[in-house]
Design a protein around this motif. Sequence first.
Motif, PDB file in Angstrom:
ATOM      1  N   HIS A 132      79.344  26.801  12.806  1.00 15.07           N
ATOM      2  CA  HIS A 132      80.152  25.988  11.929  1.00 15.07           C
ATOM      3  C   HIS A 132      79.398  25.121  10.971  1.00 15.07           C
ATOM      4  O   HIS A 132      79.506  24.215  10.213  1.00 15.07           O
ATOM      5  CB  HIS A 132      80.471  24.813  12.773  1.00 15.07           C
ATOM      6  CG  HIS A 132      81.623  25.184  13.955  1.00 15.07           C
ATOM      7  ND1 HIS A 132      82.916  25.467  13.518  1.00 15.07           N
ATOM      8  CD2 HIS A 132      81.404  25.670  15.093  1.00 15.07           C
ATOM      9  CE1 HIS A 132      83.568  25.797  14.634  1.00 15.07           C
ATOM     10  NE2 HIS A 132      82.789  25.859  15.694  1.00 15.07           N
ATOM     11  N   GLU A 181      80.906  27.032   5.271  1.00  8.38           N
ATOM     12  CA  GLU A 181      82.302  27.124   4.992  1.00  8.38           C
ATOM     13  C   GLU A 181      82.502  28.275   4.148  1.00  8.38           C
ATOM     14  O   GLU A 181      82.117  28.020   2.809  1.00  8.38           O
ATOM     15  CB  GLU A 181      83.212  25.849   4.828  1.00  8.38           C
ATOM     16  CG  GLU A 181      84.495  26.152   4.919  1.00  8.38           C
ATOM     17  CD  GLU A 181      85.148  24.816   4.573  1.00  8.38           C
ATOM     18  OE1 GLU A 181      85.168  24.151   5.930  1.00  8.38           O
ATOM     19  OE2 GLU A 181      86.011  24.441   3.598  1.00  8.38           O
ATOM     20  N   GLN A 219      84.671  28.810   9.248  1.00  9.53           N
ATOM     21  CA  GLN A 219      83.257  28.125   9.184  1.00  9.53           C
ATOM     22  C   GLN A 219      82.459  29.326  10.076  1.00  9.53           C
ATOM     23  O   GLN A 219      83.111  29.566  11.239  1.00  9.53           O
ATOM     24  CB  GLN A 219      83.580  26.691   9.743  1.00  9.53           C
ATOM     25  CG  GLN A 219      83.826  25.969   9.070  1.00  9.53           C
ATOM     26  CD  GLN A 219      83.900  24.329   9.374  1.00  9.53           C
ATOM     27  OE1 GLN A 219      83.475  24.124  10.552  1.00  9.53           O
ATOM     28  NE2 GLN A 219      84.385  23.476   8.741  1.00  9.53           N
ATOM     29  N   HIS A 265      79.738  20.865  11.120  1.00  7.15           N
ATOM     30  CA  HIS A 265      80.302  19.772  10.397  1.00  7.15           C
ATOM     31  C   HIS A 265      81.535  19.312  10.626  1.00  7.15           C
ATOM     32  O   HIS A 265      82.632  20.110  11.052  1.00  7.15           O
ATOM     33  CB  HIS A 265      80.371  20.691   8.728  1.00  7.15           C
ATOM     34  CG  HIS A 265      81.418  19.695   7.908  1.00  7.15           C
ATOM     35  ND1 HIS A 265      80.855  18.594   7.373  1.00  7.15           N
ATOM     36  CD2 HIS A 265      82.680  19.839   7.446  1.00  7.15           C
ATOM     37  CE1 HIS A 265      81.698  18.177   6.490  1.00  7.15           C
ATOM     38  NE2 HIS A 265      82.781  18.901   6.734  1.00  7.15           N
ATOM     39  N   PRO A 270      81.943  19.858   3.404  1.00  5.26           N
ATOM     40  CA  PRO A 270      80.878  20.628   4.257  1.00  5.26           C
ATOM     41  C   PRO A 270      79.692  20.592   3.380  1.00  5.26           C
ATOM     42  O   PRO A 270      79.714  20.770   2.135  1.00  5.26           O
ATOM     43  CB  PRO A 270      81.420  21.861   4.614  1.00  5.26           C
ATOM     44  CG  PRO A 270      83.059  21.871   4.490  1.00  5.26           C
ATOM     45  CD  PRO A 270      83.262  20.757   3.193  1.00  5.26           C
TER      46      PRO A 270
END
Length: 126
Positions: A47, A50, A60, A67, A72
């Motif tokens: 994650h 992105e 992600q 995030h 992000p």
Amino acid sequence: MARRGIDDASGFEAVRSALHEADASRDTLATAVRYLLQLLEEKAPGHTVEVRVPPFGAVQVVEGPRHTRGTPPNVIEMDAPTWVALAAGRLRWAEAVDAARVSASGTRATLEGLIPVLPHSFDLGE
């Protein structure tokens, strides 16, 4: 890991069409983009970064800090033809960045070493 949404046969055929047909339909391009994002998500779960390919999808990826709110810190964005070319190995990351075909912000916003995402057994033809 997200559950698989697009099967390999359908996804691969969409990628092949998106690469070789100048007039590939919007649906075909959307399927190709989503399939390749799906493969990226499977290859680099996480994650931290992105990856956005508007208007078709975003994922992600990459292990690291998660995030949860707002924009992000590590975002990569590009158009659909650029993503398909990168993910299929037809365009190198550095070339896409140098040509401003990719917007990458954040210290971890890179796909270097993660693309192409297609298995080597897929024959895209020329």
